[in-house]
Motif scaffolding. Structure first.
Motif, mmCIF file in Angstrom:
data_model
loop_
_atom_site.group_PDB
_atom_site.id
_atom_site.type_symbol
_atom_site.label_atom_id
_atom_site.label_comp_id
_atom_site.label_asym_id
_atom_site.label_seq_id
_atom_site.Cartn_x
_atom_site.Cartn_y
_atom_site.Cartn_z
ATOM 1 N N THR A 53 5.987 11.519 -64.295
ATOM 2 C CA THR A 53 5.769 11.136 -65.685
ATOM 3 C C THR A 53 6.522 9.851 -66.010
ATOM 4 O O THR A 53 6.003 8.979 -66.709
ATOM 5 N N VAL B 7 7.565 16.505 -61.237
ATOM 6 C CA VAL B 7 6.698 16.264 -62.397
ATOM 7 C C VAL B 7 7.350 15.291 -63.377
ATOM 8 O O VAL B 7 6.700 14.335 -63.805
ATOM 9 N N THR C 129 8.653 33.102 -62.706
ATOM 10 C CA THR C 129 8.847 32.836 -61.285
ATOM 11 C C THR C 129 9.489 34.026 -60.595
ATOM 12 O O THR C 129 9.098 34.396 -59.496
ATOM 13 N N ASP D 299 8.527 25.773 -55.162
ATOM 14 C CA ASP D 299 7.753 25.122 -56.217
ATOM 15 C C ASP D 299 8.493 25.108 -57.542
ATOM 16 O O ASP D 299 8.513 24.085 -58.225
ATOM 17 N N ALA D 300 9.101 26.196 -57.898
ATOM 18 C CA ALA D 300 9.702 26.295 -59.227
ATOM 19 C C ALA D 300 10.814 25.272 -59.461
ATOM 20 O O ALA D 300 10.725 24.489 -60.399
ATOM 21 N N VAL E 288 9.404 21.147 -57.581
ATOM 22 C CA VAL E 288 8.213 20.467 -58.099
ATOM 23 C C VAL E 288 8.241 20.379 -59.621
ATOM 24 O O VAL E 288 8.060 19.313 -60.200
ATOM 25 N N ARG E 289 8.494 21.477 -60.271
ATOM 26 C CA ARG E 289 8.374 21.496 -61.731
ATOM 27 C C ARG E 289 9.543 20.846 -62.443
ATOM 28 O O ARG E 289 9.389 20.362 -63.553
ATOM 29 N N SER E 290 10.714 20.820 -61.857
ATOM 30 C CA SER E 290 11.851 20.226 -62.563
ATOM 31 C C SER E 290 12.224 18.842 -62.050
ATOM 32 O O SER E 290 12.962 18.131 -62.726
#
Length: 55
Positions: free
Chosen positions: A47, A43, A2, A34-35, A38-40
Motif C-alpha cells: 500500500t 500488505v 487465525t 500468513d497472519a 503477509v497481513r501485517s
C-alpha cells in the motif's frame, strides 16, 4: 480468527492418517505464516509503494 483456523488444522494434524497429518500440518503452518507476515507487513508495504492508486 487465525487461532481458530490454526486450532482446527492442528486438530486435523493429530489424526491417525498420515496424509491428513501432512495436510493439517502444512495448512496450519501456512496460516501461521500468513497472519503475521503477509497481513501485517507485506500488505501495508504494498500500500505504501502503490500509494493512492490502490484505492
Amino acid at each position: 480468527m487465525t487461532f481458530a483456523v490454526v486450532a482446527t488444522f492442528a486438530g486435523v494434524a493429530t489424526l491417525a492418517l498420515a496424509m491428513l497429518i501432512e495436510v493439517g500440518s502444512l495448512v496450519a503452518f501456512g496460516v501461521l505464516l500468513d497472519a503475521p507476515l503477509v497481513r501485517s507487513v507485506l500488505v501495508p508495504a504494498r500500500t505504501l509503494l502503490i500509494g493512492w492508486r490502490i484505492w
